[in-house]
Each structure stands twice: as structure tokens, then as C-alpha cells.
Design a protein around this motif. Structure first.
Motif, short mmCIF file in Angstrom:
data_model
loop_
_atom_site.label_atom_id
_atom_site.label_comp_id
_atom_site.label_asym_id
_atom_site.label_seq_id
_atom_site.Cartn_x
_atom_site.Cartn_y
_atom_site.Cartn_z
N ASP A 156 0.87 -1.21 0.02
CA ASP A 156 -0.16 0.01 -0.01
C ASP A 156 0.82 1.37 0.01
OD1 ASP A 156 -2.33 -1.50 -0.18
OD2 ASP A 156 -2.64 -1.42 2.03
N ASN B 163 -0.15 3.57 -3.74
CA ASN B 163 -1.02 4.48 -3.07
C ASN B 163 -2.06 4.91 -4.04
OD1 ASN B 163 -2.05 5.88 -1.19
ND2 ASN B 163 -0.67 7.76 -1.46
N PHE B 164 -2.83 3.77 -4.46
CA PHE B 164 -4.00 4.14 -5.33
C PHE B 164 -5.20 3.43 -4.49
CE2 PHE B 164 -0.48 3.32 -8.22
CZ PHE B 164 -0.77 4.44 -9.25
N SER B 165 -6.27 4.14 -4.41
CA SER B 165 -7.62 3.91 -3.92
C SER B 165 -8.15 2.92 -4.58
CB SER B 165 -8.49 5.01 -4.07
OG SER B 165 -8.96 5.52 -5.37
N LEU B 166 -9.20 2.07 -4.17
CA LEU B 166 -9.94 1.08 -4.79
C LEU B 166 -10.62 1.55 -6.07
CD1 LEU B 166 -10.51 -1.79 -4.87
CD2 LEU B 166 -12.54 -1.35 -3.44
N GLU B 167 -10.99 2.52 -5.92
CA GLU B 167 -11.75 3.30 -7.28
C GLU B 167 -10.82 3.43 -8.14
OE1 GLU B 167 -14.56 7.36 -7.92
OE2 GLU B 167 -13.65 7.07 -6.06
N GLU B 168 -9.67 4.05 -8.02
CA GLU B 168 -8.74 4.34 -9.00
C GLU B 168 -8.12 2.82 -9.71
OE1 GLU B 168 -6.38 6.32 -11.63
OE2 GLU B 168 -8.06 7.13 -10.37
N LYS B 169 -7.94 1.96 -8.77
CA LYS B 169 -7.44 0.87 -9.43
C LYS B 169 -8.66 0.04 -10.15
CE LYS B 169 -4.61 -0.45 -5.32
NZ LYS B 169 -4.47 -1.50 -4.26
#
Length: 304
Positions: A33, A37-43
Motif C-alpha cells: 500500500d 498508493n491508489f484507492s480501490l476506485e482508482e484501481k
């Protein structure tokens, strides 16, 4: 408590993990993480972008890739969609032109000494990475073809990458050049070295941690001479050439290593696991396979 890794010495032999782990240690997730450093939404957004690119490409447009499979490539590329797309296309080209890589071996290779040139070691480092041991001197080219060597090596990487811990923590490799000679050198052709390099660094979504080279000789020097100009600069930095096998103890605990390298393992060849992955490799589907457990299945280091 700090978690030692393969980049530093292990003053104690605790903290190692079993190879066939079915949960993700919390500290492994925390490290990933920090790096990704990406949000689940961005992934999920980038996953959809990759799917769209593949659907619009002539080579891949009719293939319904599993999301697990694509997520592995995205994670390896640090969610750079274009890089992941290029690697998946390389994978498809390999699947088309060298399909034997994706086939199981049709005999019980675990019973043949000549096939015992590669195994995973029974334990992971405390950072979750697994270690492959190459003893190429065990391979007799008169008994086992070089095609089988490539098949066996590739299937280990491909199947072990189905474990989320391995995806995150990566692979170490120990190359023991004892008992290698001219019978092996004849296979170190420029084409074979190119294919090896291409599959390793342009196709497989592998995080390589360290390459340890021991018992060096003419074969080792030839391979390095042929491969180094092709290797990514990051890979060149992780190669360690050791003057003695005991120097491995600067990177691994004794409990992980065979006795001949100063460790405690008398038995280390993973025949049952190798039989299992050979069965899983049979007629490998072009769309990929599911990961072996949920990426959210976590457990702290102190858990049982």
C-alpha cells in the motif's frame, strides 16, 4: 518488531513463512500500500481502461480475460495501464508462438534426477517472497530436452503468481552452477538467451528480489555475458555473485537453506507441490486462471 527482508542479514531464524500460505500477512499489505498508493476506485478505473484497450486490439479483442489475471499485470506495472497492456500482448504472442510453455509435462518428472534442476524452497522469507533454487548441474541434456527445462521453469512462475502474497512480495533465486559444463553450454545460444530474457522481463509479471549466483564457472560467465546487455538496469542491480555458498546466510536464515549451503534443510525438493502445479498447468487457458484465495484475506504476523 521489524520484519527482516532478503536485502539484509537475518540475525535470527524466526519470522519465515510456509510456502503454501493461504492468507496475506498484514505487514505485506502495508508495504504494498505504501508503494502503490491508489484507492480501490482508482484501481478499478485502471482495470476498466486496460480491458477497453484489450477489447480494441486485434490480438486480444475476442478473449474474455479474468480480472484476477489482469490485476496481476496491473499490480506489477504499478497500475500503469499502457505498460500492463504491452505485457499482456507479449503474453499473448508467446501463447501463440511458443504454446508449449503453457502445457503440462506428460510424465512424472519429479522422479527423474535430471528434472531436479529447479525447485521452490519450502519456506518464504519473512517479507513473503519465495525462493527458487536452480541446480542446473542436475540436468542431463541427453535425458531431458531443453523444451522441458523451459516448460518446468515457466509453469512454476506462472502458477506461483496465482498466490497474492507472491504477487506482492516476489521471487528470489539461487543459481548453483556446480557440475555444469559443455553439455549445458551448447544450449546457451543467443536465441535461447534472448527468449529467456524476453519471457522473464517482458512477459511474466514477476517482482524479482535478488539473484544469488554461487559456485561460478564458465557457464555462469557465459550466461552473464549474453544476458547482461539485455537485462533491465534494475535487474543488474539485484545480482549477487558469491565467492562461497555460505555467503547466502547473509541473506537467508539457516532454517530456509539446504545443509550443503550451511542451512538446516535435509529435504528441500518440493515434489508434491510440483506435481500439483503441473496438474494446474494442464491446457492453461489463454484468459488466465483465478488467484488461489481472496486478496483481502489478511492475517497479522502473530496470527495462527
Amino acid at each position: 518488531m521489524e520484519h527482516s527482508t532478503t536485502t539484509s542479514k537475518h540475525p535470527e531464524d524466526d519470522g519465515i513463512l510456509r510456502l503454501e500460505i493461504n492468507y496475506i500477512p498484514e505487514y505485506v499489505c502495508e508495504k504494498v500500500d505504501e508503494q502503490l498508493n491508489f484507492s480501490l476506485e482508482e484501481k478499478n478505473k485502471r482495470l476498466l481502461e486496460l480491458i477497453k484497450l484489450l477489447e480494441g486490439n486485434k490480438l486480444s479483442k475476442r478473449i474474455a480475460f479474468l480480472q484476477d489475471f489482469l490485476q496481476t499485470y496491473l499490480m506489477h506495472s504499478r497500475y500503469d495501464v499502457n505498460t500492463a497492456f504491452t505485457r499482456v500482448r507479449n503474453y499473448l504472442t508467446l501463447f501463440k508462438n511458443h504454446n508449449y510453455f503453457f502445457q503440462s509435462i506428460k510424465f512424472d518428472f519429479t522422479t527423474l534426477p535430471s528434472c531436479r534442476f529447479i525447485t521452490m524452497l519450502p519456506y518464504r522469507c519473512s517479507d513473503g517472497s519465495i525462493t527458487l533454487l536452480y541446480e542446473m548441474g542436475n540436468w542431463n541434456p541427453e535425458e531431458i530436452s531443453f523444451e522441458v527445462v523451459k516448460q518446468l521453469t515457466f509453469m512454476i512462475y506462472l502458477q506461483e503468481l496465482r498466490n497474492p502474497v507472491t504477487q506482492m512480495a516476489g521471487f528470489n533465486a539461487i543459481f548453483d552452477f556446480s557440475n555444469t559444463g559443455l553439455q549445458h553450454l551448447k544450449h546457451c545460444t543467443p536465441y535461447n538467451m534472448y527468449l529467456l530474457n524476453h519471457v522473464s522481463f517482458d512477459v511474466l509479471p514477476v517482482n524479482y528480489r535478488r539473484y544469488h549466483l554461487i559456485n561460478g564457472n564458465m557457464i555462469m560467465n557465459t550466461i552473464l555475458t549474453l544476458l547482461k546487455p539485455l537485462m533491465p538496469s534494475a535487474i543488474k542491480k539485484i545480482i549477487r555473485i558469491h565467492s562461497s555458498a555460505e555467503e547466502l546466510l547473509d541473506y537467508f536464515p539457516r532454517s530456509m537453506l539446504p545443509t550443503k549451503y550451511g542451512g538446516n534443510l535435509n529435504e528441500y525438493y518440493m515434489d508434491d507441490r510440483l506435481k500439483q502445479i503441473n496438474a494446474q498447468q494442464d491446457n492453461y487457458p489463454v484468459e488466465g486462471l483465478l488467484i488461489i484465495f481472496n486478496r483481502n484475506q489478511r492475517r497479522k504476523k502473530s496470527g495462527t
